[in-house]
Design a protein around this motif. Structure first.
Motif, PDB file in Angstrom:
ATOM      1  N   ASP A 179     -89.784  -8.353 -53.176  1.00 54.20           N
ATOM      2  CA  ASP A 179     -90.736  -8.904 -54.238  1.00 54.20           C
ATOM      3  C   ASP A 179     -90.689 -10.368 -54.174  1.00 54.20           C
ATOM      4  O   ASP A 179     -91.506 -11.291 -54.433  1.00 54.20           O
ATOM      5  CB  ASP A 179     -90.517  -8.524 -55.565  1.00 54.20           C
ATOM      6  CG  ASP A 179     -91.724  -7.949 -56.080  1.00 54.20           C
ATOM      7  OD1 ASP A 179     -92.848  -8.272 -55.599  1.00 54.20           O
ATOM      8  OD2 ASP A 179     -91.856  -7.636 -57.538  1.00 54.20           O
ATOM      9  N   HIS A 190     -88.778  -3.430 -64.684  1.00 52.58           N
ATOM     10  CA  HIS A 190     -89.131  -4.347 -63.581  1.00 52.58           C
ATOM     11  C   HIS A 190     -90.258  -5.164 -64.186  1.00 52.58           C
ATOM     12  O   HIS A 190     -91.258  -4.822 -64.571  1.00 52.58           O
ATOM     13  CB  HIS A 190     -89.590  -3.668 -62.407  1.00 52.58           C
ATOM     14  CG  HIS A 190     -90.262  -4.313 -61.205  1.00 52.58           C
ATOM     15  ND1 HIS A 190     -89.445  -4.574 -59.986  1.00 52.58           N
ATOM     16  CD2 HIS A 190     -91.342  -5.452 -61.163  1.00 52.58           C
ATOM     17  CE1 HIS A 190     -90.272  -5.248 -59.354  1.00 52.58           C
ATOM     18  NE2 HIS A 190     -91.461  -5.893 -59.879  1.00 52.58           N
ATOM     19  N   HIS A 235     -92.214  -9.381 -64.490  1.00 55.61           N
ATOM     20  CA  HIS A 235     -92.689 -10.620 -64.128  1.00 55.61           C
ATOM     21  C   HIS A 235     -92.786 -11.466 -65.267  1.00 55.61           C
ATOM     22  O   HIS A 235     -93.005 -11.229 -66.236  1.00 55.61           O
ATOM     23  CB  HIS A 235     -93.908 -10.360 -63.361  1.00 55.61           C
ATOM     24  CG  HIS A 235     -93.712  -9.763 -61.989  1.00 55.61           C
ATOM     25  ND1 HIS A 235     -93.683 -10.337 -60.840  1.00 55.61           N
ATOM     26  CD2 HIS A 235     -93.575  -8.384 -61.571  1.00 55.61           C
ATOM     27  CE1 HIS A 235     -93.304  -9.618 -59.781  1.00 55.61           C
ATOM     28  NE2 HIS A 235     -93.318  -8.485 -60.290  1.00 55.61           N
ATOM     29  N   ASN A 264     -90.481 -13.389 -60.640  1.00 57.65           N
ATOM     30  CA  ASN A 264     -90.136 -12.025 -61.147  1.00 57.65           C
ATOM     31  C   ASN A 264     -88.915 -12.461 -62.377  1.00 57.65           C
ATOM     32  O   ASN A 264     -88.504 -13.493 -62.271  1.00 57.65           O
ATOM     33  CB  ASN A 264     -89.210 -11.335 -59.905  1.00 57.65           C
ATOM     34  CG  ASN A 264     -90.047 -10.762 -59.114  1.00 57.65           C
ATOM     35  OD1 ASN A 264     -90.984 -11.294 -58.461  1.00 57.65           O
ATOM     36  ND2 ASN A 264     -90.025  -9.395 -59.072  1.00 57.65           N
TER      37      ASN A 264
HETATM   38 ZN   LIG Z   1     -92.965  -6.882 -59.002  1.00 61.73          ZN
END
Ligand SMILES: [Zn+2]
Length: 535
Positions: A14, A207, A209, A243
């Protein structure tokens, strides 16, 4: 016993979506070792089946030893084929990686507008794909893309996606805030709900951002709500706003919230690892980054410095040593003798009272001429030595000359010639460059690099010019600030002159001389995998 939170790094997958991020296979291998040295639990190395470079990387990784579990990333099966016939899933099953991460759709808006897949068919795609890899002996992490957006629209369907992965044998299911849209309150509530719904099943990961500026906060509240794994990247690299920044999350979880992530001695390598990753990615480190930035523990002004000297807790939120950072005392007009003495002691030159007074006077005088030492610690270290007699120049200058020439075809050529003396010998060198400073830098290095090989490791990483008194127009004074790095340390140097090339030359010479000071010259470029040494 404190609860453990596993760290899942996706810098190599990512993180590579970030602007300007592109690494060769060998560079990725170096990053993988840096992450492994930190004690991260999972390293997502690449999107297998998406490009030949990632396949080559997995072949290299297989030959080396890592403590972390390597993860191969992929997507759920295509709508029209069985999981075992999907070439991308086959590549995952055939890879050596013990863990596979699958991403799948969760949000009906995407099913409707992007993939045009029926919601029930999507559930079958998730279950088939996870089930196939599980029967192939893989541990499966299921990443529910756009989970929080889906949860906002249709919480029941969002949870059904997770349940499909759980029942098919996923070891982990990860709640993804793929668009970075969600704020901490909603993240906490949704995470808590899913943790309750899947109790006794797979463990939950997070997860996030940083599009709302909450990537770190969202990861932290998810952990408090029951998530046991955090996915993110070193220095927060990633597409758009990045991220979730593991470099901030790990110390927060460990030093402030009492979770157990990585061993304390690994955490003390965080600052070095963060800089190493930026260096490999050819990105200038963000000086204001929490914990590991150059300014994270930089103190300016008499009262702050006096406080720090009495008890560091007065102005520091954590002990910089816990994350391997150095405390920096910034030198400016505001600072008095105490700051100068503390800073001098840090650099290995303890000052008597009288010497410190002289240095302070000199700083004031130079600052009135446009110098500023806060960002020029390298020049300041040299200044201390000049005032106390411990300074020896690297060379004696006879002359330098720069020629800039514009040709008919529009091209501009620059050439520099320098004449210097070292150890009684005269060196005359010329070099071309893309500008006057670059040409001077190249000529100077070609001469003194032979005598001082350590200087070949020093790179100029930043060049800043400011015109100090614009009212005077071209007669104004120019201040040049240079940042140099030897791959371990970064230091600043300064030059001030009415002539921009002369100011640059001063800063250039200071940057090299400061790089030769004892605490820096012992550095040689560290290869991947070797432990960090700092003084
Ligand atoms: Zn991602």
């Amino acid at each position: 016993m404190s609860q453990q939170v596993l760290i899942y790094d996706t810098t190599l997958r990512d993180g590579m979506q970030g602007e300007g991020m592109s690494l060769s296979v060998e560079e990725k291998l170096r990053v993988a070792h840096a992450l492994d040295n930190l004690g991260f639990h999972f390293i997502e190395a690449g999107f297998l089946g998406s490009n030949p470079k990632d396949a080559e990387l997995f072949e290299l990784l297989e030959r080396e030893t890592f403590q972390a579990d390597m993860v191969a990333f992929g997507m759920t099966r295509r709508r029209d084929s069985a999981a075992q016939d999907d070439p991308a899933l086959r590549a995952l099953a055939d890879s050596y990686a013990p863990v596979c991460c699958l991403v799948g759709k969760t949000w009906k808006l995407h099913l409707e507008k992007v993939t045009k897949v029926d919601p029930d068919e999507n559930l079958a795609m998730i279950a088939d794909s996870v089930g196939f890899l599980a029967t192939q002996g893989k541990r499966v992490v299921y990443d529910a893309e756009h989970f929080f957006d889906s949860y906002r629209d249709d919480p029941e369907y969002a949870v059904r996606c997770h349940r499909a992965a759980a029942e098919a044998g996923a070891e982990w299911v990860t709640l993804c805030d793929t668009n970075g849209a969600t704020l901490p309150g909603a993240i906490a509530a949704a995470t808590e709900h899913v943790v309750g719904q899947l109790a006794g099943g797979p463990r939950i990961g997070i997860h996030t951002h940083d599009d709302s500026g909450c990537g770190v906060a969202n990861s932290l509240v998810a952990v408090d709500a029951g998530a046991q794994m955090v996915q993110g990247t070193v220095n927060g690299h990633g597409e758009r706003c990045g991220n979730a920044n593991l470099t901030t999350i790990v110390p927060a979880l460990q030093l402030k919230l009492g979770y157990e992530c990585i061993p304390a001695e690994r955490l003390a390598g965080l600052t070095d690892a963060a800089h190493l990753v930026d260096e490999i990615c050819n990105v200038s480190p963000n000086p204001n980054q929490p914990y590991v930035g150059r300014n994270a523990f930089a103190h300016k002004g008499g009262m702050h410095v006096a406080g720090i000297t009495r008890d560091a807790r007065t102005f520091e939120h954590v002990d910089p040593a816990a994350v391997g950072a150095d405390r920096r005392l910034l030198i400016s007009e505001l600072s008095g003798k105490g700051t100068v003495q503390a800073r001098a002691k840090q650099t290995g030159v303890p000052l008597e009272d009288g010497e410190a007074t002289r240095v302070v006077e000199r700083v004031k005088e130079l600052e009135s001429r446009g110098f500023q030492f806060e960002a020029a610690d390298g020049s300041f270290d040299l200044l201390i030595r000049r005032e106390t007699g411990g300074y020896e120049p690297l060379f004696r200058l006879e002359s330098w000359r720069v020629i800039a020439e514009k040709r008919e075809d529009g091209r501009v050529k620059t050439e520099a010639t320098i004449k210097i003396w070292m150890d009684g010998e005269r060196y005359l060198r010329s070099a071309e460059g893309n500008g006057p400073v670059n040409a001077l830098d190249r000529a100077l290095r070609s001469a003194i690099g032979d005598v001082y090989p350590h200087l070949r490791d020093i790179e100029l990483v930043n060049y800043k010019v400011r015109i100090l008194d614009e009212r005077k127009g071209t007669g104004a004074v120019t201040r040049v600030l240079l940042d140099a790095s030897d791959g371990v340390d970064t230091w600043g140097s300064i030059g001030v002159s009415e002539n921009i090339i002369e100011a640059s030359w001063e800063a250039l010479v200071d940057s090299l001389e400061a790089g030769m000071l004892p605490r820096r010259s012992h550095h040689t470029r560290r290869g991947a995998g070797e432990p960090a040494t700092r003084q």
